[in-house]
Design a protein around this motif. Structure first.
Motif, mmCIF file in Angstrom:
data_model
loop_
_atom_site.group_PDB
_atom_site.id
_atom_site.type_symbol
_atom_site.label_atom_id
_atom_site.label_comp_id
_atom_site.label_asym_id
_atom_site.label_seq_id
_atom_site.Cartn_x
_atom_site.Cartn_y
_atom_site.Cartn_z
ATOM 1 N N ASP A 262 0.841 -1.210 0.000
ATOM 2 C CA ASP A 262 0.000 0.000 0.000
ATOM 3 C C ASP A 262 0.873 1.256 0.000
ATOM 4 N N CYS A 265 2.983 1.695 -3.265
ATOM 5 C CA CYS A 265 2.155 2.142 -4.391
ATOM 6 C C CYS A 265 1.712 3.590 -4.195
ATOM 7 N N ASP A 266 1.430 3.947 -2.955
ATOM 8 C CA ASP A 266 1.007 5.307 -2.652
ATOM 9 C C ASP A 266 2.146 6.289 -2.964
ATOM 10 N N PHE A 288 -0.694 3.191 -13.150
ATOM 11 C CA PHE A 288 -1.905 3.849 -12.644
ATOM 12 C C PHE A 288 -1.967 5.332 -12.990
ATOM 13 N N ARG A 299 -6.016 -1.044 -14.356
ATOM 14 C CA ARG A 299 -7.098 -0.930 -13.365
ATOM 15 C C ARG A 299 -7.881 -2.223 -13.253
ATOM 16 N N GLN A 304 -3.394 -1.954 -7.472
ATOM 17 C CA GLN A 304 -2.737 -0.649 -7.520
ATOM 18 C C GLN A 304 -1.612 -0.751 -8.547
#
Ligand SMILES: *Cc1c(COP(=O)(O)O)cnc(C)c1O
Length: 401
Positions: A262, A265-266, A288, A299, A304
């Motif tokens: 998470d 990817c963020d 993305f 997607r 992600q």
């Protein structure tokens, strides 16, 4: 294996080898080369596969079994084996099924050593291959031959970050009765589960995001019981076994895979968005970003966009090299999938032996930089990239804080 847990994070954390008489909370490391037999009858039953259990660590070991059990739950497969490296997984997953006269259809955009297996090692044993272009899926079906046995792909590709439509490929493989083998190292099961789309074999370099901290080499092959039995036989007698110590590390690492991915990817999305349209860059590629040519597909099949970003610096090869030299914090190393952000310049390093045309075919432009975005504060990563872009332009300024 029984699965009492519904969700990814819980499966990754709560799947554990059975507690010993010491009632430990965290799984111990079973550093033992062999296991004892209670009696002659048990030894006979174990060797004849009538009873499940450990015999010798080259065959299986509790730490490696725990790792494999978790990966099976996370990837949605029945069975698997753990291997000493990603390459041991790639090689075993192919060599267990291929024989002289067989043909492999593979994506041209492959990890370097997988490319060496197909082009230098397998030909010695009469196994041939054809490369298909990842950006021309319409050309693939015509490349299937009568003796084609397996399709091998990576998605997203390295370092091009192109995607293969796994649903389409799963259908193509099924229609031609071919084994579909997907190296899922870049996405990890948290972002993408190839088995869901029809991949019969899912292969991993656990060295990357599964360890996620740059400590150990490892790998895994996952699939149906029937197929994994073949790979297990191959592994048991040729010896690509994972060390129990490394199996323990990798199983522990899976406990934090979801939170790490998470954050990876963020950070990666924030950096890609910041860099898009930057005056010193020709382009930025990230699955993305809406500007990625396969954004819709990303997607559809990925949760992600992953931790890898590529961009092309203006000024080509020399600017690319200079950019790497000017980084202050970001590590210049060939590994990826670490808590520490790292950068590479494929045209002058990993892919320097290819011709310019071969590099172009897999999306490697002279100024292409690949960043494996880590878990540092995103502003520190951005400041380093911005500083190196400025310094490599020849204009030395104090990096903005
Ligand atoms: C690193 C890597 C491999 C090889 O894994 P090792 O653990 O280094 O042997 C295979 N495939 C991909 C996509 C990789 O990134």
């Amino acid at each position: 294996m029984a699965n009492p847990y519904k969700h990814f994070e819980t499966q990754a954390i709560r799947t554990q080898s059975r507690q010993s008489e010491h009632r430990e909370h965290s799984a111990p490391i079973y550093m033992t080369s062999s296991f004892t037999f209670e009696d002659a009858e048990q030894a006979r039953a174990l060797f004849n596969d009538e009873q499940e259990g450990n015999i010798y660590t080259r065959f299986s070991n509790p730490n490696n079994n725990e790792l494999v059990d978790k990966l099976c739950l996370l990837e949605g497969t029945e069975a698997g084996i753990a291997t000493a490296s990603g390459m041991a997984a790639m090689f075993s997953s192919m060599a267990a099924f291929l024989q002289a006269g067989d043909h492999v259809l593979a994506s041209r955009s492959l990890f370097g050593s997988t490319h060496q297996i197909l082009t230098k090692i397998f030909p010695k044993w009469g196994i041939t291959h054809t490369y298909a272009d990842i950006d021309r899926p319409e050309s693939w079906e015509a490349l299937i031959q009568k003796n084609t046995k397996m399709i091998f792909v990576e998605t997203p590709s390295n370092p091009g970050l192109d995607l293969v439509d796994l649903e389409w490929l799963g259908q193509l493989a099924a229609a031609h009765n071919l084994l579909l083998n997907v190296d899922n190292c870049f996405a990890t099961p948290y972002l993408q589960q190839p088995a869901k789309w029809g991949a019969q074999l899912v292969t991993h370099s656990a060295t990357k995001f599964i360890d996620g901290q740059g400590r150990t080499i490892g790998g895994a092959v996952l699939g149906s019981k029937e197929l994994i039995n073949e790979v297990r036989f191959f592994g048991r007698h040729t010896g690509p076994a994972l060390s129990p110590f490394n199996g323990w590390i990798l199983s522990k690492s899976l406990e934090t895979l979801a939170v790490r991915m998470d954050k990876h990817c963020d950070n990666a999305l924030k950096i890609a968005e910041y860099l898009e349209g930057h005056p010193e860059l020709e382009f930025v590629k990230y699955p993305f970003l809406p500007s990625h040519p396969q954004h819709d597909l990303a997607r559809k099949q990925m949760r992600q966009g992953g931790a890898l970003i590529t961009f092309n610096v203006k000024g080509g090869l020399e600017r690319g090299r200079l950019f790497l030299d000017q980084l202050k914090m970001i590590s210049f190393t060939a590994n990826l999938g670490d808590t520490r952000t790292s950068a590479t310049h494929p045209a002058s390093t990993t892919h320097s032996k290819l011709s310019e045309a071969e590099r172009q075919a897999v999306g490697i432009y002279p100024g292409l930089v690949r960043i494996s975005v880590g878990l540092e504060n995103v502003n520190d990563i951005l400041e380093d990239i911005e500083g190196a872009l400025r310094a490599s332009k020849g204009v030395r300024q104090v990096a903005a804080s």
